[in-house]
Design an enzyme around this catalytic site. Structure first.
Site, PDB file in Angstrom:
ATOM      1  N   TYR A   1       0.811  -1.050  -0.014  1.00  0.00           N
ATOM      2  CA  TYR A   1      -0.338  -0.223  -0.186  1.00  0.00           C
ATOM      3  C   TYR A   1       0.416   1.273  -0.291  1.00  0.00           C
ATOM      4  O   TYR A   1       0.054   1.967  -0.574  1.00  0.00           O
ATOM      5  CB  TYR A   1      -0.492  -0.340   1.286  1.00  0.00           C
ATOM      6  CG  TYR A   1      -1.906  -0.565   0.814  1.00  0.00           C
ATOM      7  CD1 TYR A   1      -3.492  -0.726   0.537  1.00  0.00           C
ATOM      8  CD2 TYR A   1      -2.329  -2.512   1.105  1.00  0.00           C
ATOM      9  CE1 TYR A   1      -4.611  -1.694   0.319  1.00  0.00           C
ATOM     10  CE2 TYR A   1      -3.189  -3.198   1.569  1.00  0.00           C
ATOM     11  CZ  TYR A   1      -3.783  -2.377   0.403  1.00  0.00           C
ATOM     12  OH  TYR A   1      -5.824  -3.958   0.786  1.00  0.00           O
TER      13      TYR A   1
ATOM     14  N   GLU B   1      -7.989  -7.559   5.670  1.00  0.00           N
ATOM     15  CA  GLU B   1      -6.660  -8.593   4.764  1.00  0.00           C
ATOM     16  C   GLU B   1      -5.978  -9.566   5.794  1.00  0.00           C
ATOM     17  O   GLU B   1      -5.431 -10.631   6.143  1.00  0.00           O
ATOM     18  CB  GLU B   1      -6.025  -8.253   4.036  1.00  0.00           C
ATOM     19  CG  GLU B   1      -6.680  -7.237   2.549  1.00  0.00           C
ATOM     20  CD  GLU B   1      -6.169  -6.610   1.791  1.00  0.00           C
ATOM     21  OE1 GLU B   1      -4.897  -6.268   2.170  1.00  0.00           O
ATOM     22  OE2 GLU B   1      -6.436  -5.645   1.129  1.00  0.00           O
TER      23      GLU B   1
END
Length: 394
Positions: A98, A140
């Site tokens: 990310y 996640e």
């Protein structure tokens, strides 16, 4: 969720960002793959990149998330985040990725919008990004903990079944033995293959059943296009993978699973290869002895193109309150219907929970008809193969 100052800035700049989001994502992917070419070879779907579908889906999800923050500041869009998180988890996406996305996405925003990206604007959209990213990372993490692994695992093909001219079912078991975790009907696995050019490409396929506790089963529809990225993995699986070969599989993921259905009517609508999760769901309903009405709807080009047709009908017959409606564009047989799926004349009981899988135009049309028949939008769930372009339309 979003600070008042950032909310005001995002609201003021959303039209400009929204208008440029397609160009921003185009620049973003160009920058990302220039800096990290291994991501395109070994993680991202080259077919979706070539067609522009992944760019469209990313643009849609960012715009949808920002809009939700402004219109519903009191709650998080968990359904949207969960769908994305399941797909990321099936690919093994890691938290540090990310940061990489952030770097190249914000560089692309500055490239496209230029001086309009003031420090205040940058800070506001940075807040949007990290609200979304951190929420996904948290979901996640829970998915990885539940599955027990983030890595793909070697599975050996033990059986290959030619379902139709364009659909093959693979039955696989762990190449090195070991436990096989249960999956929920409607979930999918990521399947990784090494292609002729050395690239490691990954695609998602719904689990359509299991022969025993150590075997998983998934079906693959060949995407015609030969060497083009759109069909490179399906053609590889069809042409080159047989009994004894080894594939890399993820643990099962996906949110098209049966929830809150005790005593409630269920409708399962599919088209084409969208039948695969529905067969697994029907098997689960039959196994659990679901006593409420179950309506089965499927559309295909012809009976010969209807993959898993025998299982589709057999599981439905095991349910005491089932009705089956198969639609074929050609060669319709007695007891089936001609043409495209049309719910006109099909009874949809009050309180029905509906599950859809198939091409987006099909699901859009069925969803519209279901709502017209009184099904609550919150009770309509769907699965798409590939990027979720429904978000891009919202």
């Amino acid at each position: 969720m979003l600070s008042e100052r950032s909310a005001a800035t995002v609201r003021a700049t959303l039209p400009a960002v929204g208008a440029a989001i397609g160009e921003i994502t185009e620049r973003f992917y160009a920058r990302l793959f220039a800096a990290h070419p291994e991501l395109l070879r070994n993680l991202f779907n080259r077919g979706n990149q070539a067609s522009g579908a992944q760019k469209q889906a990313l643009a849609g999800s960012i715009a949808a998330f920002a809009t939700h923050l402004l219109e519903h500041p009191e709650r998080r869009p968990d359904a949207m985040l969960g769908r994305i998180a399941h797909k990321h988890a099936s690919l093994g996406v890691a938290p540090e990725q990310y940061d990489v996305v952030h770097e190249h996405l914000f560089a692309a925003i500055v490239e496209v919008l230029g001086e309009a990206v003031t420090p205040e604007v940058a800070a506001a959209w940075d807040e949007v990004y990290w609200l979304m990213a951190n929420a996904l990372i948290a979901v996640e993490k829970r998915l990885y903990e539940a599955s027990g692994s983030r890595e793909l695992r070697a599975w050996e093909v033990v059986e290959r079944v030619e379902e139709t001219a364009d659909v093959v079912t693979f039955r696989v078991r762990p190449a090195a033995g070991g436990p096989v975790r249960d999956f929920r009907a409607g979930q999918y696995v990521s399947v990784g293959v090494e292609l002729a050019d050395g690239a490691r490409q990954i695609r998602q396929y719904s689990l359509s059943g299991a022969q025993d506790e150590s075997v998983r089963q998934f079906s693959v529809k060949r995407v015609h296009g030969g060497a083009t990225p759109d069909g490179e993995v399906s053609n590889h699986l069809h042409a080159r993978v047989g009994v004894g070969d080894v594939l890399q599989l993820s643990e099962p993921y996906g949110d098209l699973v049966l929830e809150d259905i005790a005593g409630r009517p269920v409708l399962l609508a599919s088209a084409g290869i969208g039948v695969t999760p529905m067969v697994a769901v029907l098997a689960a309903l039959a196994g659990d002895g679901h006593g409420a009405p179950v309506t089965v709807v499927h559309g295909d080009r012809s009976p010969a193109d209807h993959a898993l047709r025998a299982d589709h009908a057999a599981y439905a017959e095991k349910l005491p309150e089932s009705s089956v409606h198969f639609f074929y564009e050609r060669d319709a047989e007695p007891g089936t219907r001609s043409g495209l799926v049309d719910l006109t004349g099909i009874a949809v009981p009050a309180g029905t929970r509906a599950y859809l899988c198939g091409p987006l135009p099909f699901m859009r049309a069925v969803r519209t008809q279901l709502i017209e028949k009184g099904v609550a939008p919150a009770d309509i769930h769907y699965e798409v193969f590939g990027p979720d372009l429904w978000l891009a339309e919202g």
